[in-house]
Design a protein around this motif. Structure first.
Motif: not given
Length: 267
Positions: A28-32, A44-48, A51-53, A118-120
């Protein structure tokens, strides 16, 4: 086998979603920081998600290769060392390239969907809240919905109807009826749990005003209601599989003297 596979896949998807949810919350802090530096929520959403995919692609490739090795090793063991368990050595490994490709693509696709769900929402939170490492759930308490109530009632009634119909059907269709009725009852129970987590007013306090033990547990679960519901569904799928294995275990010597039995009448 289709019923077993369905519940295993459902449990795997829930576990995957929970893992990525925990991973997202831990960052969360990294995304912030990314949001505070000017990155958009979509970035940020696309980055996460990417990475997950990427992790899912690597994991699916390793899982496909490991699955082939495991299946071959198991069949070799059943044909040689554990031959007494199956009574025959005519077991051969067979895998088609198309089946492997379908399994790989399906695994990546399901993982991508679970990661997206999960990340949306986290990227939509303000940077201040993420940097403060506050609760990263947009809606920590589920909202009541009549669709869940109606769906739960329909699943329960359908499960009872299938059970009654199974009592009048031949034994050959018992396994299908078991998985159908059991799955519907499981969904009805999850719908009931969601309603309990939605409205915890009846569990808050006893008559003397003190918090009851049951109320304390329900209030704790309702704090992260979506996570609690997913965890309950995961445990329910696992428990159902254990019960299903025991309930559908057949006795090879039952009616062994009849020609239509599994022994051909030579028991």
């Amino acid at each position: 086998f289709l019923g077993f596979s369905f519940f295993r896949i459902a449990a795997a998807v829930l576990l995957m979603a929970l893992i990525y949810q925990f991973n997202t919350e831990s960052r969360a802090v990294e995304n912030g920081v990314l949001l505070a530096l000017g990155a958009t929520a979509a970035t940020v959403r696309h980055l996460l998600w990417f990475e997950g995919v990427l992790t899912a692609v690597i994991g699916s490739a390793i899982g496909t290769a490991a699955g082939m090795f495991y299946a071959r090793a198991m069949l070799d063991g059943l044909a040689t060392r554990w031959r007494a368990a199956v009574g025959t050595s005519a077991l051969e490994f067979h895998a088609e390239p198309l089946s492997l490709v379908i399994g790989f693509v399906s695994g990546v696709g399901i993982a991508a969907l679970a990661i997206f769900l999960a990340v949306r929402k986290q990227a939509a939170l303000p940077a201040r809240q993420l940097l403060a490492a506050e609760n990263t759930e947009l809606q920590p308490v589920l909202k009541p919905g009549r669709y869940w109530t109606v769906g739960g009632v329909i699943c329960f009634v359908a499960a009872i109807a299938i059970s009654v119909h199974a009592l009048r059907s031949p034994e050959s269709s018992a396994a299908q009826a078991f998985f159908a009725a059991g799955g519907l009852l499981l969904m009805a129970a999850l719908a009931a749990l969601r309603l309990i987590l939605t409205d915890t007013g009846d569990f808050k306090r006893q008559r003397n005003g003190a918090m009851s033990l049951t109320g304390l547990g329900v209030r704790s679960a309702s704090r992260r209601s979506k996570r609690s519901l997913a965890t309950a569904a995961l445990l329910a799928c696992g428990s159902f599989l254990v019960i299903a294995v025991g309930a559908n275990t057949l006795d090879a010597t039952l009616d062994g003297t009849r020609k239509e039995s599994g022994t051909g009448g030579y028991a």
